[in-house]
Motif scaffolding. Structure first.
Motif, PDB file in Angstrom:
ATOM      1  N   TYR A 115       7.409 -46.971 -34.687  1.00  0.00           N
ATOM      2  CA  TYR A 115       7.173 -46.509 -33.313  1.00  0.00           C
ATOM      3  C   TYR A 115       5.711 -46.658 -32.895  1.00  0.00           C
ATOM      4  O   TYR A 115       5.340 -46.302 -31.790  1.00  0.00           O
TER       5      TYR A 115
ATOM      6  N   GLU B 238      16.272 -46.141 -30.612  1.00  0.00           N
ATOM      7  CA  GLU B 238      15.506 -46.634 -29.464  1.00  0.00           C
ATOM      8  C   GLU B 238      15.140 -45.472 -28.542  1.00  0.00           C
ATOM      9  O   GLU B 238      14.015 -45.381 -28.059  1.00  0.00           O
TER      10      GLU B 238
ATOM     11  N   ASP C  54      11.164 -53.024 -36.938  1.00  0.00           N
ATOM     12  CA  ASP C  54      12.516 -52.629 -36.575  1.00  0.00           C
ATOM     13  C   ASP C  54      12.773 -51.163 -36.970  1.00  0.00           C
ATOM     14  O   ASP C  54      12.490 -50.766 -38.091  1.00  0.00           O
ATOM     15  N   TYR C  55      13.310 -50.387 -36.044  1.00  0.00           N
ATOM     16  CA  TYR C  55      13.487 -48.950 -36.276  1.00  0.00           C
ATOM     17  C   TYR C  55      14.378 -48.638 -37.482  1.00  0.00           C
ATOM     18  O   TYR C  55      14.000 -47.886 -38.370  1.00  0.00           O
TER      19      TYR C  55
ATOM     20  N   ASP D  65      12.045 -43.245 -28.967  1.00  0.00           N
ATOM     21  CA  ASP D  65      10.719 -43.745 -28.591  1.00  0.00           C
ATOM     22  C   ASP D  65      10.208 -43.086 -27.312  1.00  0.00           C
ATOM     23  O   ASP D  65       9.019 -43.115 -27.018  1.00  0.00           O
ATOM     24  N   LYS D  66      11.118 -42.496 -26.545  1.00  0.00           N
ATOM     25  CA  LYS D  66      10.705 -41.825 -25.305  1.00  0.00           C
ATOM     26  C   LYS D  66      10.043 -40.480 -25.592  1.00  0.00           C
ATOM     27  O   LYS D  66       9.404 -39.899 -24.718  1.00  0.00           O
TER      28      LYS D  66
ATOM     29  N   SER E 276      20.599 -42.681 -31.168  1.00  0.00           N
ATOM     30  CA  SER E 276      19.866 -43.891 -30.814  1.00  0.00           C
ATOM     31  C   SER E 276      18.407 -43.827 -31.266  1.00  0.00           C
ATOM     32  O   SER E 276      17.640 -42.986 -30.815  1.00  0.00           O
TER      33      SER E 276
END
Length: 296
Positions: free
Chosen positions: A237, A204, A107-108, A207-208, A202
């Motif tokens: 990640y 999440e 979990d980040y 991660d991009k 964010s």
DNA sequence: TCCCAGGACTACT
DNA sequence: AGTAGTCCTGGG
């Protein structure tokens, strides 16, 4: 509906995965038997035989989450061959000693906080603070019925907690974090970073980013420098080329591949040059082995 | 009682 | 760009 699964595994050893300083929220119930948390989920994991893992989950659809957590789709035989070839004898010994080690996908937010706490700290204390934070500020998780039959008697009354949401942690005074969770001077870093996440940054979305950009972005959080960013990159990640340089890796790399005046940056470069896309995985084997050698 | 281990950060050079 | 000093706490 089935809630307890038996999964065929290879290159998998629970103790090495959970006790190698990447995962902190667990209770060891017995040898090779753990109550394991991640984010807002909990599971019971047990490995009686080397080739199989038993796992009890809250809901059947959580099985995919835990398979991903343990990186079960990855062939570690190939990785070990690669880093063994690229390293010296000690690297091959480290792979042998740490058999069954895997890089978890965690979990980040939980990982961000765990490694902020890890600064100038040791595993026992990080683990204690992480469990305390959950008990103090995390949502309570209802004990799944089918867990009770599996838990040892002395754990049947245990209360289960999710890791706190950023919005909840963001509202706690640093002084309180210090007094109740034992995080010391990292209190302000935790509060500040939780506020940053709560206010909309964010994790999440990060991660991009490419690995260099991700590590740079992570260092904008309070209490996150190069080493902590690399740990979050690697253990949340899953950037297996991230190479955290802590004191153990520093000593080991200096002795094996560089000289004692080599800087952390130079050590990171050498690790990545030598071990390539799996330098982070190599680092984890080496870290776990270096700590063991020190004990002897 | 003091001393040590363990990274981030600031304030210097 | 590199580095000495400071931060906290459990354990020797």
């Amino acid at each position: 509906m089935e809630h307890v699964f038996t999964i065929a595994v290879k290159d998998f050893y629970l103790e090495h995965i959970l006790e190698s300083g990447q995962v902190f929220r667990w209770h060891k119930l017995a040898q090779n038997f753990y109550l394991l948390y991640s984010g807002s989920k909990v599971s019971l994991v047990k490995q009686d035989q080397i080739a199989s893992l038993q796992i009890a989950v809250q809901n059947p659809e959580d099985l995919a989450y835990w398979k991903n957590f343990f990186d079960l789709q990855t062939d570690y035989e190939l990785i070990k061959k690669s880093i063994g070839r690229r390293g010296k004898k000690v690297m091959r010994e480290a792979c042998e000693y740490g058999f069954g080690l895997r890089i978890a996908r965690q979990d980040y937010f939980e990982t961000l906080i765990a490694f902020i706490i890890s600064a100038n700290n040791n595993m026992k204390r990080i683990q204690r603070s992480m469990l305390l934070l959950s008990e103090l500020y995390g949502k309570k998780i209802e004990m799944p019925e089918h867990f009770l039959a599996l838990l040892p008697d002395e754990y049947k009354g245990i209360e289960l907690y999710a890791f706190p949401e950023a919005t909840d942690l963001a509202q706690v005074e640093p002084k309180e974090l210090r007094a109740l969770a034992g995080v010391g001077y990292r209190d302000v870093n935790i509060a500040q970073s939780a506020k940053m996440v709560a206010s909309g940054i964010s994790l999440e979305a990060l991660d991009k980013l490419s690995s260099p950009k991700l590590l740079e972005a992570l260092q904008n959080f309070a209490g996150v420098g190069p080493k902590v960013a690399a740990c979050i990159g690697l253990f949340a990640y899953h950037r297996t080329n991230a190479f955290p340089v802590d004191v153990w890796i520093k000593r080991t790399m200096q002795r094996l591949y560089l000289n004692e005046s080599a800087s952390p940056k130079a050590i990171e470069r050498e690790g990545q040059r030598r071990f390539g896309r799996y330098s982070g995985t190599a680092q984890q084997y080496l870290f776990y082995y270096a700590k063991e050698l020190d004990k002897r």
